[in-house]
Design a protein around this motif. Sequence first.
Motif, PDB file in Angstrom:
ATOM      1  N   UNK A 135       0.927  -1.169   0.074  1.00 31.81           N
ATOM      2  CA  UNK A 135      -0.104  -0.080   0.012  1.00 31.81           C
ATOM      3  C   UNK A 135       0.901   1.284   0.041  1.00 31.81           C
ATOM      4  N   UNK A 136       0.299   2.408  -0.400  1.00 35.22           N
ATOM      5  CA  UNK A 136       0.781   3.724  -0.463  1.00 35.22           C
ATOM      6  C   UNK A 136      -0.212   4.713  -0.086  1.00 35.22           C
ATOM      7  N   UNK A 137       0.006   5.296   1.146  1.00 37.39           N
ATOM      8  CA  UNK A 137      -0.980   6.265   1.491  1.00 37.39           C
ATOM      9  C   UNK A 137      -0.328   7.597   1.501  1.00 37.39           C
ATOM     10  N   UNK A 138      -0.919   8.658   0.877  1.00 35.30           N
ATOM     11  CA  UNK A 138      -0.564  10.152   1.081  1.00 35.30           C
ATOM     12  C   UNK A 138      -1.479  10.761   1.728  1.00 35.30           C
ATOM     13  N   UNK A 139      -1.095  11.680   2.658  1.00 36.39           N
ATOM     14  CA  UNK A 139      -1.999  12.699   3.147  1.00 36.39           C
ATOM     15  C   UNK A 139      -1.413  13.954   3.299  1.00 36.39           C
ATOM     16  N   UNK A 140      -1.934  14.849   2.776  1.00 35.95           N
ATOM     17  CA  UNK A 140      -1.307  16.471   2.606  1.00 35.95           C
ATOM     18  C   UNK A 140      -2.438  17.328   3.224  1.00 35.95           C
ATOM     19  N   UNK A 141      -1.807  18.250   4.025  1.00 37.77           N
ATOM     20  CA  UNK A 141      -2.316  19.394   4.625  1.00 37.77           C
ATOM     21  C   UNK A 141      -1.835  20.767   3.768  1.00 37.77           C
ATOM     22  N   UNK A 142      -2.793  21.165   2.882  1.00 35.39           N
ATOM     23  CA  UNK A 142      -2.372  22.337   2.103  1.00 35.39           C
ATOM     24  C   UNK A 142      -2.721  23.552   2.753  1.00 35.39           C
ATOM     25  N   UNK A 143      -1.981  24.514   3.089  1.00 35.08           N
ATOM     26  CA  UNK A 143      -2.136  25.944   3.634  1.00 35.08           C
ATOM     27  C   UNK A 143      -1.568  26.861   2.911  1.00 35.08           C
ATOM     28  N   UNK A 144      -2.325  27.549   2.198  1.00 35.64           N
ATOM     29  CA  UNK A 144      -2.058  28.764   1.223  1.00 35.64           C
ATOM     30  C   UNK A 144      -1.028  28.225   0.202  1.00 35.64           C
ATOM     31  N   UNK A 145       0.255  28.655   0.058  1.00 36.84           N
ATOM     32  CA  UNK A 145       1.214  28.408  -1.103  1.00 36.84           C
ATOM     33  C   UNK A 145       2.177  27.051  -0.295  1.00 36.84           C
ATOM     34  N   UNK A 146       1.708  26.248   0.544  1.00 34.32           N
ATOM     35  CA  UNK A 146       2.724  25.126   1.060  1.00 34.32           C
ATOM     36  C   UNK A 146       1.919  24.176   1.518  1.00 34.32           C
TER      37      UNK A 146
END
Length: 795
Positions: free
Chosen positions: A35-46
Motif C-alpha cells: 500500500x501507498x497512503x498520501x495525506x497532505x495538509x495544504x495551507x496557502x502556498x505550502x
Amino acid sequence: MINHIAPLRPEECEPVPDAGLGALVTERGNLPLESVDVTADVAGLAAGVQVTQGFRNPFDVSLEATYIFPLPDRAAVTAFRMEADGRVVEGVLKERGQARADYDQAISEGKRAAIAEEDRPDVFTIRVGNIVPGERVTVRLTLDQPLPYEDGAATFRFPLVVAPRYIPGAPLDGERAGDGWAPDTDAVPDASRITPPVLLPGFPNPVRLSLAATIDAAGLELREVRSSLHTVVREGDTVQLQPGERLDRDFILRLAFDASTSLSLVPDAEGEEGTFALTVVPPEAPATATPKDVVLVLDRSGSMTGWKMVAARRAAARIVDTLVTGDRFAVLSFDTVVEHPDRLGAGLAEASDRNRYRAVEHLARLEARGGTEMLQPLEQAIGLLGDSSRDRVLVLVTDGQVGNEDQILDRLGARLAGVRVHTVGIDRAVNAGFLSRLTGFGKGRCELVESEDQLDEAMENIHRRIGSPLVTDLSLKGDGLDLIPGATGHLGAIYPGVPLTVHGRYRGEPSGAAVLSGLDAAGRPWEQRVAGSRVGNPAVRSIWARARLRTLEDRYAAGDHSLEEEIIALSLRYGVLCRFTAFVAVDTHVVAEGGPEHKVVQPVEFPSGWQAPPAAPPMSLMAAPAAMPAAMPAPRAAFRPAAPGSAFMPPSPASAQAEAMGMPDLLLPMPEAGAPPYGTGGSVDWMEQEKGSVPPQERLDPFRERLAEELRRLRAAASLRTAERRRHLTDLGARLAELAALHGGHAELEALAEDLTSGDPAVDVDTLWQLAVHTLETLLRRDPPAGKRRPFWKR
C-alpha cells in the motif's frame, strides 16, 4: 541474491484474502509493496505531506524489499520512521556513506532496518531489510512542499510513478550502483539506481493507493478546486481519490484563490536567526515587446509517442505563432539526430509570415521515433543564441525522460548565462525535477502539461514568458531586517500573472521590511517595499533549506565538486534529505539471523498515456547470430550487452538498431532462464578467445576522443536508410583500421574494421550496427583514477 520478477498473465494470479486489496499470489510469490497512503495538509502556498508505504513479506524466508519512487522535486523530506511488530524506530539523517554502512551492518546482524535515499530531486529509493515471513513493515516519510502559483491558482502536484528514462553513454565496468534494468554508463553513472523494473500494461493492480488532501486557503477565498487526471471526491475541505486508482500518473489539484504581496518571518527555535518567505504580486503595467532571438527545441523521441507528440507539435506551433516582426527564431527537432526545417536552414531566420508558416509546416510532419539524445540539440541551441545585444530565449518541449541530467547541466550550466530557458514538460508522469533544474540555470520557468485539455492554458503562460518580463535585474535588501548575504534564493524576473516568491535567511529580531528593486520594461527604476510579519510556520525553514540544497547540488553537477562538504553540513543542520545524505532507521532487536535470504525490487507501473509495447518484440529486434543461416559467419567480436536487472526492461538506448527502427523505448521481456543474452547466439565471445592479445594495461587515452567522436557519429546516423547505413559502416571500418595502425596495432579495432569492411551481404546491417556500437562502448570504458573518492551514490 536478487530475484527478478517475471511478467504474469492475469489467469496466473489470484487475490490473497489477508493481504489487502491488490495483493497477488502466484507460484513466483507476492510483490512486497502492499500500500501507498498520501495525506497532505495544504495551507496557502505550502503543503505538509506524509507518505506511508506498507510492505509485506509473502515468502517463507526473510526479505529485503527495494522501492524506487517519485516525490515532488521541490519537496523537503524532514523525517523518516519505520514501524513493525509494535515497535517504532525514528530515522536519523546521516552522511550517505555512513548511513549505508549502518544499514548494511544492521541487516547483516539480523536486525530490522530501513534506509531512504535521494537519487534525483524527484526520484528516491527506500530499502527495508530483514522483513520476516508474513510480517508487515510500515515506513513513513514527512515532507514540506511549496505550491507554484500563477493566474490566480496554486497547483498541488504529487508524482506517483518513475517513468522509464533514456540512458545514453557507454556501459561502465565494475560494481553496479543499484538494481535497476539499465547498466551504469559514463553519461549516467548511477543509471541502475533510477530504472526500476516496469509492470507491463494489463498487470493486475498490485498496490492499494489512497491519497487525501485537506485544503486551508489561509484566510483567502477559495473559489474552485479542480483535479486534472484523477477522479476525486470532495467532502468539506478534504479531497480524496476514489478507491482503485493506480500509481501510474501524477496527482494534480489546482486551487483558485487570490494571492497577495507578503513577507513572512519565521524565527528559529534558538531565536538568533530565522527564515523569510517573500511573495510579490506582479504590477499591472503591460510589458513592452523588444526584439528577441528564440530557439525552439522539440523532443520527438520514442517516449513521446501518442497524445504527447500531438500536444508537443501543437505547443511548438503556438510558440512559433507568438513571434512578431523583428524577432528571429530557429526550430530544432531531435531524437537520436537533430533536424531543422528544410527551407529555414540551421541558423536563425527572420520571423516573417512565410518563415513561420514553413516552421509550422515542418512541425506538423514530425512523428515520434528514436532515442532521447538531448545534449547535442541543447548545445546547438545555445550556440545560436550568441548575440548578447538581443533578448535570448530557449524553449524546450519534452517529457524530460532522460537519465543524464547531471551531464547535461555540467555541459550547459555556465553557457546559459544571459539566456532565458523555458521548459514545457508534456507527460502524465513528467520528469519535473530535471526540467525545473534546467530553467533554474536559465532564469526561466517550467510549465507542466499533463493532458491536451491543459495545453491551451499552459501555452498562454509560456507566451507571456517568451515575451519581455515586467521587471528585471532584481535585487533585495533589508529595511530594519538583517538579511544574510548569499542565503537568498534565485530572484529571476517578474512576469505578468506570475507572483515572485523568494525564500532566504535573516539575523536578529523578526521585524522590519524587505525592499525589492529592479528595472521595469522601459528600463526605469522599479521598487517595492514589503513589511514583514512574524508567523509560526516551520515549513518555511525546510522549504528554504531544500531550495538552497538544490541550488548547491546543481552547481555541484555543473562541475563545482568543492561544494560537497557544504551540502552535507547544510543538510544535517536543517534536517533535510539531499543526494549526499540519507535517513536510516535501525531496530535493536535481532529478527533474522544471517541477513535477508531473498531480495526483491518492486516493479513500478507503466505510465498512463504512454503507448503500450507489443506483446512480443519484432523478430528483427530479437534476431541473434544463432538464428542466422548456417553459412553466414557470425561477426568475430560478438555483441554481448549487459544482462538487464529486471523481468521487463527497455533495451539500452545505445542500441542503434532499435533506434533506427524508431523503437528504443519498447519494453522487452527477458530471455528464458539459461538462454544466452540477446544477440550472442550462444557463441563464445571473440574477445575471450583472443584473451591476452591485448595487454590488460593497454589504455586508449591517446585516441579516446577520436573513438568517442566516431561513436557519436554512429548514433547520429542511426535513422538513415539501410543502404546509407551500410556505406557509413564501411567508411567507419576504414577509419578504424587507420586508427589502429596509427596506434601500432590494436586487435579489437582491427577485428571490428575487418567485419565492417568485409562487404559480406549475408551479414545484415542491424547486426553490424549493434556490433560497432557495442565494441566502441566497450573500448571507451575506463576505471576511475586510483585514489579518487567514490561517487556519493556508491559509497
